[in-house]
Each structure stands twice: as C-alpha cells, then as structure tokens.
Design a protein around this motif. Structure first.
Motif, PDB file in Angstrom:
ATOM      1  N   ALA A 194       0.808  -1.229   0.000  1.00 19.55           N
ATOM      2  CA  ALA A 194       0.000   0.000   0.000  1.00 19.55           C
ATOM      3  C   ALA A 194       0.839   1.276   0.000  1.00 19.55           C
ATOM      4  CB  ALA A 194      -0.964  -0.013   1.181  1.00 19.55           C
ATOM      5  N   SER A 204      -6.552  -3.059   3.283  1.00 20.74           N
ATOM      6  CA  SER A 204      -5.568  -2.019   2.949  1.00 20.74           C
ATOM      7  C   SER A 204      -5.879  -1.400   1.588  1.00 20.74           C
ATOM      8  CB  SER A 204      -4.159  -2.611   2.906  1.00 20.74           C
ATOM      9  OG  SER A 204      -3.894  -3.342   4.064  1.00 20.74           O
ATOM     10  N   ILE A 218      -6.400   2.616   0.404  1.00 16.06           N
ATOM     11  CA  ILE A 218      -5.781   3.316  -0.730  1.00 16.06           C
ATOM     12  C   ILE A 218      -6.845   4.061  -1.528  1.00 16.06           C
ATOM     13  CG2 ILE A 218      -4.506   3.032  -2.908  1.00 16.06           C
ATOM     14  CD1 ILE A 218      -3.330   0.454  -1.788  1.00 16.06           C
TER      15      ILE A 218
END
Lengths: 153, 121
Positions: B45, B77, B81
C-alpha cells in the motif's frame, strides 16, 4: 494427536510487513489439501492478512516484534472440519476491544487505514474472538467451518 | 571496457525500470490510471500511495482509475488506498473508478460500501 485434531502448525515470525504475505500463504497451504472451494481459501487468506496486519501496525506500532500464528484443524463431523487460527502478539494491546471491532473505526487515519479489518475477519470467518490486555498483547482467535469430502470416497 | 559495459547494463536496467513505472501509472487526458499489483496488502500500500500522490500533485490529475486486471488478492488495505485517493481528488470534483476487477474483488468493493464513492466498471 489428541482427540479429533487432524493437523496443527505454529508459525513464529518477525512483525514486518513482508511477512503478511508469508502468513496468509502458509495458512492457505495448511488447508489446501482439504478440497475446499477457492472462495473459502481466499476467505481464510484475507482474514489472516487482516489479523497479521493489525498485529504489525497496531500491536507493535510498526517497530517490530514477534507474531505467532497457531492453526489447528479438527474433524467435526464426517464431512466437515473446523479450522481455528490464533494470531498472537505481545504488543500494546487494545484499550476498548468492542469499539475497535466496529466497522470504520480506526486509530490509523494518518496511515489511511480503512477501519474495516475486524469487519473483514468477521465477514470471512464464522467466529472471531479478540482477547487483549493493555501492554500485554492481543490474541485474535478465528474459526471457520470447512465442508470437505474425502477424496478417497 | 568492462566499466563501459557495466554502465551500459545499469543504464538499460534503469530504462526498463522507468518503463515498468510508466506502465503501472499512466495519464490519459486527466485520468490517472493505476495498475494495481497482484496482491494488494498493507506491505504494497505505501508504495502505491506514494507514487499515486506524486502523480496527482505533478500532473494535475482530475480522475483516478484503479486497474485490477492483475490483482488476485486484496484486503482492507486496498480500501484504504481507494478512500485516501478519493479524499484527495473529490474536493476538486474528480471521480474514482475501479476497472477489470475479478468477481471476488468486485464483491469486496460492493459489500464494503465502496460503491457509494467509486464506480466499478
């Protein structure tokens, strides 16, 4: 092995982000021989990834430590197995477990955490129990019932 | 001679790295297209975030397209983003899209409520 335990593993690794992939691949390999669906396999991988990520970034604040993954596979009935996975850390612990498990709750806003980790674990596993004490660490216990049929039959 | 040859090799490798980078992050009109890696997790990430944000600042990107063609695994994750990039561009009227997602990732995006801020194509 005791009772109806078919198989068990214990994996101890350093709390670095590289090992998130390692932990979920090991978990997947552990149940790969069971003839389960690809979706069930991905469910377990995602849940393990979430729990390990939590240990690394929240438990150890990304400063390293030791994470232990304990996985046990038990025969429940003839056509079903129970997979239980414990992800343990000895990090800072969680002050309010109930609050931490709420969807969208996050303390890692500056790192752009979505706050969906525990929700994902609960969605993909049948049971998630979190035991934590401050400065002692956290254990995430997850269970999933896997329908299997014996290949020999 | 050897030194020359080594420099040539290093330069060529850098060329290839640049090429790989432009393949992962392409700007078409005012759309930034980000090719997501095979596995999107917390480990990957940070790199994606950093590169994407640099491109957003540098090149006056308005909209963002996340291309999940190569992606076989994503955990929460990945949502982080997307939410983060959405926050960055939505205040300027930009939109976020997810394309080429497989069945599982599409389901993940819809059940987590991401479809209220992004369009899954």
């Amino acid at each position: 092995m005791e009772g109806n335990v078919i198989n068990k593993i214990k994996l101890e690794f350093e709390a670095v982000s590289e090992n998130e992939a390692l932990a979920r691949v090991v978990a997947a390999a552990f149940i790969a021989g069971l003839n389960i669906t690809v979706d069930e396999l991905e469910d377990v991988k995602t849940a393990v990834s979430e729990a390990v990520t939590n240990a690394i970034i929240h438990g150890y604040k990304e400063c390293g430590g030791t994470v232990i993954m304990d996985a046990v596979l038990k025969r429940e009935r003839k056509e079903a197995c129970l997979l239980s996975i414990d992800i343990c850390d000895t990090g800072v612990g969680i002050e309010d477990v109930e609050r931490a498990m709420q969807p969208m709750f996050t303390t890692g806003l500056e790192n752009e955490r979505s706050g969906m980790g525990f929700s994902f674990m609960e969605a993909f596993m049948d049971k998630v129990i979190v035991t934590s004490s401050l400065n002692m660490g956290t254990v995430v216990h997850m269970e999933k019932c896997l329908k299997v049929y014996d290949k020999r039959q | 001679m050897l030194v020359l040859f080594l420099t040539f090799l290093i330069l060529r490798r850098e060329d290839r790295q640049m090429e790989a980078k432009t393949r992962e992050y392409a700007i078409i009109d005012n759309y930034l297209c980000i090719k997501m890696p095979a596995e999107v997790d917390h480990h990957k990430a940070a790199g994606i975030r950093e590169c994407a944000d640099k491109m957003i600042l540098d090149d006056k990107v308005k909209n963002i397209v996340f291309d999940f063609e190569d992606t076989t695994f994503m955990d929460s994750s990945g949502l982080g983003i997307i939410i983060g990039r959405y926050r960055k561009i939505s205040c300027f009227g930009g939109k976020v899209y997810a394309v080429n997602a497989n069945e599982r990732i599409t389901r993940l995006l819809t059940t987590s409520g991401m479809t209220s801020i992004i369009e899954v194509l």
